[in-house]
Design an enzyme around this catalytic site. Structure first.
Site, PDB file in Angstrom:
ATOM      1  CG  PHE A  73      15.577 -26.948 -27.072  1.00 20.31           C
ATOM      2  CD1 PHE A  73      15.470 -26.172 -28.216  1.00 20.31           C
ATOM      3  CD2 PHE A  73      16.780 -26.925 -26.368  1.00 20.31           C
ATOM      4  CE1 PHE A  73      16.529 -25.387 -28.641  1.00 20.31           C
ATOM      5  CE2 PHE A  73      17.845 -26.147 -26.794  1.00 20.31           C
ATOM      6  CZ  PHE A  73      17.714 -25.373 -27.939  1.00 20.31           C
ATOM      7  CG  ASP A  74       8.017 -29.617 -27.343  1.00 23.48           C
ATOM      8  OD1 ASP A  74       7.804 -30.515 -26.509  1.00 23.48           O
ATOM      9  OD2 ASP A  74       7.490 -29.595 -28.471  1.00 23.48           O
ATOM     10  CE  LYS A  75      11.489 -37.288 -28.740  1.00 22.82           C
ATOM     11  NZ  LYS A  75      10.304 -37.525 -29.607  1.00 22.82           N
ATOM     12  CB  THR A  76       7.158 -33.803 -30.758  1.00 17.32           C
ATOM     13  OG1 THR A  76       7.448 -34.998 -30.044  1.00 17.32           O
ATOM     14  CG2 THR A  76       6.511 -34.140 -32.090  1.00 17.32           C
TER      15      THR A  76
ATOM     16  CB  VAL B  79      12.783 -23.314 -28.022  1.00 17.80           C
ATOM     17  CG1 VAL B  79      12.527 -23.215 -29.527  1.00 17.80           C
ATOM     18  CG2 VAL B  79      13.906 -22.379 -27.612  1.00 17.80           C
TER      19      VAL B  79
END
Length: 670
Positions: A355-358, A564
């Site tokens: 996953f990306d964070k922001t 993602v």
């Protein structure tokens, strides 16, 4: 498999019932008439043989059924054989029916062709229904729009409302959307507030509040308030139009399993024809066995014809495309755009998700919680004038950026009334994973990460300690430099999505072995967000190329990996993953790069997509096993002389109907 005999039916929209579908096309109408004509032979020769009813009229009806339903099949087989030198499934059916006719098995011949034609029509119906479910979305977008324009004969007059065709609406036009109206074009709300039902696009079950600055989509339904919307895309480029185009492309894009079966059928079909020919002539020539049926023996011609029928790979060929098309159509209606059967199949085997964070694991709507300028005289003051000026300078630069942090800085500057203090920046350049730089007036301004400033702009140790403390508390600090000198920092907070932990747990239940966060954010903020979401691993401070390397390392460890993300800097990592998954609220570049798009930005659809793909692959495998098992069993009976033509027909076309019906069930998967 693509049915040549049903091609004309497939290009039209699917009627509401299978009967209407049969009545809509010439070939399917012939198959329906044939089904009615074959009923007497089926009833009296197979279901009620003890009545011993034999009539030339029954045989004549069976032959008529064979002629009507078999004419398109024979024509297709002949064109493929002469024009393309291909032995097709249609040729197998034609040869078997002709042979049955020669030996006097009129009812069996008619029933074989009719049932095959009905099965092919059912495949066409399922494909058309899946496509129509998505294509029908186009009809929900209005063909006209109410636009605010100045009269042509009075350029200086105030704009007035004009009703025009959506094809004549230009980017930048302002639309008036009244309560209860469908929104005709994609755009950005300029004025007004309302709630909008976005379920046709995103699958969201409840209306979404919209106010100035929010994006709206064509085909969605406005709620209780009037809106003024600035058009952002032409009618052919709206999100709705793109969804329909991409789903059409996805349903035409074959999965690996489907291509494998196609290749198998290409070689298998002529092999079966040759084997049946040998079976018909070899025993009579070598062992003086009967060729024609006799009262004591079926004869080897009869067995060869039965083998032709039962060996037909119809069920194998149809089992995969029907399931794939149904699943992709279902996903599109639920707000998950899967761009092809290959990606649907790959999703089923995902073992790790990055996953990306922001904007992905977090809400993507950060807010400014602290501003500190080097010229701030009293840190106890929440927002002194030098801090407001720092916010104004940063806002002028960030207006040219699409990053969620940039939107937060601009919103904070506008809220403080300093958003227009400086002109919007020029010569703006994004530094992927580091920040953004440009000219504000006569000054060069940079807004970037702490790591970037450590390497490029000097600042004292006290600033480093203060920024590190903010990061340790879960905030994200960005530093501001003006003309090569450190000018201050802005701290932002971005809440983890409420559904984040439940999504990660759902992925584990789907068989995902590892969840990983890959972010350009600082390590402390990343770890805090990962802990809240329950993510297993964290890799922070990554540049786009480092995200790609991390994805490749995950593929080496786990095999199939999904990535993602929502930002431009995530696009390379999405392309490097086995399956790239974009959040629909992300950038256009990310959506175009991704293999799967969660249109509403709802992460809960991620586990739904995995469950759907796994259910699809289970169904395909079970359909293939069922088809092969039944065929092998009946083949053995054929060779032993224990199978009738009726049994062969039911084993082939009966399984064909069964796997088609099972594949269509995915249209209603929840």
């Amino acid at each position: 498999m693509t049915c040549d005999t049903c091609a004309s039916d497939r290009v039209s929209a699917a009627p509401t019932s299978f009967l209407r579908f049969l009545l809509a096309g010439r070939e399917t109408r012939l198959a329906l008439i044939g089904a009615l004509l074959i009923l007497p032979g089926l009833i009296f020769h197979e279901l009620l043989p003890f009545l011993d009813v034999h009539s030339p009229l029954i045989d004549l009806a069976s032959v008529a059924a064979l002629a009507l339903a078999g004419y398109p099949i024979a024509g297709s087989a002949w064109r493929a054989l002469i024009g393309q030198r291909r032995v097709t499934i249609n040729l197998l059916i034609t040869l078997a029916a002709a042979g049955a006719l020669v030996i006097g098995a009129y009812a069996e011949a008619g029933f074989l062709v009719v049932l095959f034609a009905i099965g092919e029509a059912m495949e066409g119906y399922s494909a058309a229904r899946a496509r129509d479910a998505v294509r029908s979305l186009m009809s929900i977008a209005p063909s006209t729009a109410t636009v605010l324009r100045r009269p042509a004969d009075c350029p200086s007059c105030e704009p007035v409302e004009q009703t025009v065709a959506t094809q004549d609406v230009r980017v930048g036009d302002v639309l008036v959307i009244r309560p209860g109206e469908r929104i005709p074009m994609d755009g950005r709300v300029l004025a007004g507030a309302s709630s909008v039902d976005q379920s046709p696009i995103t699958g969201e079950s409840v209306p979404v509040p919209k106010r100035a600055g929010d994006e709206v989509f064509a085909g969605t339904l406005n709620g209780e308030g009037a809106l003024e919307v600035e058009v952002s895309r032409l009618v052919g480029d709206t999100m709705l139009a793109r969804i329909i185009r991409m789903v059409a492309e996805a349903q035409a894009h074959k999965a690996p399993a489907e291509r494998l079966i196609d290749r198998f059928a290409h070689y298998y079909t002529p092999a079966v024809v040759g084997l049946a020919g040998m079976l018909a002539v070899a025993p009579p020539l070598l062992f003086n066995a009967p060729f024609w049926p006799t009262p004591q023996d079926q004869g080897w011609l009869y067995r060869a014809l039965a083998l032709l029928v039962v060996s037909c790979p119809c069920a194998l060929a149809i089992s995969t495309p029907v399931a794939i098309i149904s699943a992709i159509g279902n996903a599109a209606r639920a707000g998950v755009l899967i761009k092809g059967g290959a990606y649907l199949e790959a999703l089923a085997g995902i073992k790790a998700v990055a996953f990306d964070k922001t904007g992905t694991l977090t809400e993507g709507k950060p807010s400014v919680v602290r501003v500190r300028s080097v010229r701030c005289a009293d840190p106890a003051v929440a927002l002194c004038e030098p801090c407001r000026d720092l916010l104004a300078v940063a806002g002028a630069l960030e207006r040219r950026s699409e990053h969620p942090f940039a939107h937060a800085v601009v919103a904070a500057a506008d809220a403080q009334g300093v958003g227009t203090r400086y002109p919007t920046a020029q010569q703006v350049r994004a530094m992927a994973g580091r920040g953004v730089v440009g000219r504000v007036g006569e000054s060069e301004v940079v807004v970037g990460s702490h790591d970037y400033f450590d390497q490029s702009l000097p600042h004292d140790d006290a600033v480093c300690a203060e920024v590190a403390a903010l990061a340790a508390s879960g905030l994200t600090p960005v530093l501001v430099g003006v003309d090569g000198a450190y000018a201050g920092y802005i701290a932002l907070a971005d809440a983890v999505r409420a559904e984040g932990r439940s999504v990660v747990e759902g992925l584990r239940r789907c068989g995902v072995r590892a969840t990983v966060m890959l972010t350009g954010d600082n390590a402390q903020a990343a770890r805090a967000a990962a802990e809240q979401a329950g993510v297993d691993e964290v890799h922070a401070g990554l540049l786009p190329e480092q995200k790609v390397a991390a994805v490749r390392a995950l593929r080496d460890r786990y095999g199939a990996v999904a990535m993602v993300g929502d930002g431009i800097n995530d696009a390379p990592a999405l392309a490097a993953a086995t399956v790239g998954i974009a959040i629909g609220s992300g950038t256009a570049q990310t959506i175009e790069t991704a293999d799967v798009v969660l249109m509403g930005g709802d992460l809960t659809r991620l586990s739904y997509a995995l469950r759907l793909s796994q259910a699809t692959m289970r169904l395909i495998r079970s359909n293939i096993a069922l088809a092969i098992g039944v065929k092998l069993s009946v083949m053995a009976l054929v060779l032993l002389g224990l199978s009738t033509m009726w049994m062969a027909v039911l084993a082939d076309d009966g399984v064909l109907l069964l796997v088609t019906l099972r594949g269509m069930r995915l249209s209603s998967y929840r």
